[in-house]
Scaffold this active site. Structure first.
Site, PDB file in Angstrom:
ATOM      1  N   HIS A   1      10.330  20.201  34.562  1.00  0.00           N
ATOM      2  CA  HIS A   1      11.071  21.433  34.305  1.00  0.00           C
ATOM      3  C   HIS A   1      12.551  21.093  34.197  1.00  0.00           C
ATOM      4  O   HIS A   1      13.058  20.326  35.018  1.00  0.00           O
ATOM      5  CB  HIS A   1      10.850  22.437  35.436  1.00  0.00           C
ATOM      6  CG  HIS A   1      11.652  23.689  35.291  1.00  0.00           C
ATOM      7  ND1 HIS A   1      11.285  24.704  34.436  1.00  0.00           N
ATOM      8  CD2 HIS A   1      12.824  24.068  35.864  1.00  0.00           C
ATOM      9  CE1 HIS A   1      12.183  25.672  34.501  1.00  0.00           C
ATOM     10  NE2 HIS A   1      13.125  25.308  35.369  1.00  0.00           N
TER      11      HIS A   1
ATOM     12  N   GLY B   1       0.776  -1.230   0.000  1.00  0.00           N
ATOM     13  CA  GLY B   1       0.000   0.000   0.000  1.00  0.00           C
ATOM     14  C   GLY B   1       0.807   1.279   0.000  1.00  0.00           C
ATOM     15  O   GLY B   1       2.040   1.286  -0.068  1.00  0.00           O
TER      16      GLY B   1
END
Length: 454
Positions: free
Chosen positions: A432, A34
C-alpha cells in the site's frame, strides 16, 4: 544434415551447444531474425514508448502541471529504433554465416519430412526438420491495394510520418498502430468493418476501450477500393470515402505454409499446420516423426511468448526424441499496447457464464477506487477478475489502463499454479498504496469460498 530449420526467428534459438559439431541448415526467405525482431513486437513497442510520452501533457494537466503538448520528431524516433534493430539482425546473420557447421539457405520448399528443395534446385536432406516460417500480413482483394502509399505492418514503421493516416482493421495490430501514430501527432482515422474495435475482449473492457480511444474511428466502414488522387489516397467504404496521405492495411496475418504443400501436411481451416502436444507436425491424422513446427505457422496465438515456449519444448524434443515433452496447456496471456493499454487471460465473463452458468462470479475494480488511482486522477482504468463461486478457481482476468500488461501478471501466475482467488487475495501482503491494490480489491470483491486465510 542433422537438422534443418525453416525460419530465423524463434527457430534460430533452437541451436543449443548440443548442435555444435553437427550439420545444420537454416532457411530464411526474408530478413534474418524473424517477425518479432524486425517488424513486430520489438520495434512497435519502441514506438509505443515515445507515443506514451507525447501524451503525458494531457495527464499532467489533471495534476496541476503545465507541460507543452508533445511534438514528436518521427524521423529521429524511427532512425533511433532501426539503428538499434538492424545491426542485431545483421549480427545474427553474420554469426550464423561464420559458424563452420551451419549452412544458410534462402527460400525453400518442403518435399517431405526429410527433404527441402532450394530455389536453385538443390535437395537438402535432414534427419530432423523444424518449420518456423512465421506468418505474413493479409491483404484484402480490393482495387488499389498495391498502390504506393498503401502499407502493411511490415513497412509502415519505416516511412516518413504522414500528416493523415487511414488504418484499415479492428484487431490488435491495427489498434496499436492507430494509437502510436495518433500519439505522435498524425491525424488517424481507423476504418472498421464491424461495430467495434477488439471485439474479442471481455464485453465490459471492450466497451470501455472503444469509448476511450483518442483517434477517429469509423464503424461499418468495410473498404471497397483504394484510389490515388491529388489529395492523397482515398479509401471508398460502405460508410463513405476517406482520404489520407498513407494507408495501413492491418486485417490479420496468415501462416506461411505454402512452401509445405508438396509434403501433404494436415492444416487447420485457417491454414495453420496441425501439430500434436509435442509440436510434431501431423499428416493424415498422425504425427510425423522428426518433423516439428512452432510459432505462427502452427499456433493459434500469434504471440512471441507462445513461440518462445514452443521453441523450448521443440529444442528438448529434438535432442531427446526418447523423452518427449509436451507443450504447456496453461492459459496464455496477451496484451495490446494501445492508449489505454489492455491485458487479458482466460475466459471473459460471458464465456464463463456460458460454461458454468450461475457458478460464475466477476468483479470489476476501478483504478480510481485505489489510493494510487486517486493520486493519478485515473477515472478510466479497470481491473476485472472472473472466477468460479464453487472453489474460487480464477477463470480469467481483464485489465484496461496504465501498466495493464504488468498488473495482470499475479493473476497469470495464480491461474497457472492453481492458486484460488481467496488465497491470492489474503495469503500475501499487497503493498500500500501501490496501484497493484486494484488487483487485490477485485479479488476481495469476488463471491468465492474461504480457503483458510483471513
Amino acid at each position: 544434415m542433422d537438422l534443418a530449420i525453416v525460419g530465423s526467428g524463434s527457430g534460430n534459438s533452437l541451436l543449443t551447444p548440443f548442435w555444435d559439431g553437427k550439420q545444420v541448415a537454416i532457411a530464411e526467405s526474408g530478413v534474418f531474425g524473424g517477425t518479432c525482431l524486425n517488424v513486430g513486437c520489438i520495434p512497435t513497442k519502441m514506438f509505443v514508448r515515445p507515443a506514451q510520452l507525447a501524451r503525458t501533457w494531457q495527464e499532467a494537466e489533471k495534476l496541476g502541471i503545465q507541460l507543452p503538448p508533445g511534438r514528436a520528431d518521427f524521423a529521429a524516433i524511427r532512425d533511433r529504433i532501426f539503428a538499434r534493430i538492424d545491426p542485431i539482425s545483421a549480427g545474427g546473420l553474420d554469426y550464423r554465416q561464420q559458424a563452420d557447421n551451419v549452412r544458410l539457405l534462402g527460400r525453400v520448399q518442403l518435399l517431405d519430412e526429410h527433404t527441402l528443395l532450394t530455389e536453385e534446385g538443390e535437395k537438402i536432406h535432414a534427419e530432423q526438420i523444424v518449420l518456423a516460417a512465421g506468418s505474413s500480413p493479409v491483404l484484402p482483394d480490393i482495387e488499389g491495394i498495391d498502390l504506393p502509399g498503401v502499407h502493411t505492418s511490415d513497412t509502415i514503421m519505416r516511412i516518413e510520418q504522414p500528416r493523415r493516416l487511414l488504418v484499415i482493421g479492428a484487431g490488435f495490430i491495427a489498434c496499436e498502430f492507430a494509437s502510436i501514430f495518433a500519439g505522435l501527432g498524425t491525424e488517424v482515422t481507423q476504418l472498421v468493418r464491424g461495430d467495434k474495435l477488439l471485439k474479442y475482449l471481455d464485453e465490459e473492457i471492450c466497451e470501455a476501450f472503444n469509448t476511450q480511444v483518442d483517434w477517429d474511428v469509423k464503424l461499418h466502414a468495410e473498404p471497397r477500393s483504394i484510389a490515388a488522387g491529388p489529395q492523397g489516397l482515398s479509401v471508398r467504404t460502405e460508410a463513405g470515402t476517406f482520404t489520407a496521405d498513407a494507408v495501413l492495411v492491418a486485417t490479420g496475418r496468415r501462416p506461411n505454409t505454402e512452401f509445405t504443400a508438396p509434403a501433404g501436411l494436415d492444416l487447420h481451416p485457417d491454414g495453420r499446420l496441425q501439430v500434436d502436444q509435442f509440436q510434431r507436425v501431423m499428416r493424415s491424422g498422425e504425427p510425423v516423426p522428426g518433423l516439428y513446427a512452432l510459432g505462427d505457422i502452427s499456433s493459434e496465438q500469434q504471440l512471441k511468448h507462445a513461440a518462445n515456449h514452443q521453441a523450448r519444448v521443440v529444442a528438448h524434443n529434438l535432442e531427446h526424441p526418447e523423452d518427449l515433452r509436451e507443450v504447456s496447456e496453461a492459459d496464455i496471456p496477451a496484451a495490446v499496447f494501445t492508449h489505454p493499454e489492455i491485458a487479458h487471460i482466460g475466459l471473459t465473463e460471458a464465456q464463463a457464464r456460458a460454461e458454468i452458468g450461475e457458478h460464475a462470479t466477476a468483479k470489476t475494480q476501478k483504478y480510481a477506487d485505489t489510493a494510487y488511482g486517486w493520486a493519478m486522477e485515473d477515472e478510466q482504468g479497470l481491473f476485472k477478475v472472473v472466477a468460479d463461486k464453487r472453489d474460487g478457481r480464477i477463470l480469467g482476468a481483464h485489465v484496461l489502463g496504465y501498466e495493464a500488461a504488468n498488473l495482470i501478471q499475479p493473476l497469470v501466475t495464480a491461474m497457472n499454479l492453481g492458486i484460488d482467488a481467496h488465497t491470492l487475495a489474503r495469503g500475501q501482503y499487497w503493498i500500500h498504496p501501490a496501484l497493484m491494490e486494484v488487483a487485490e480489491n477485485a479479488l476481495l470483491g469476488l463471491e468465492v469460498p474461504e480457503s483458510g486465510r483471513l
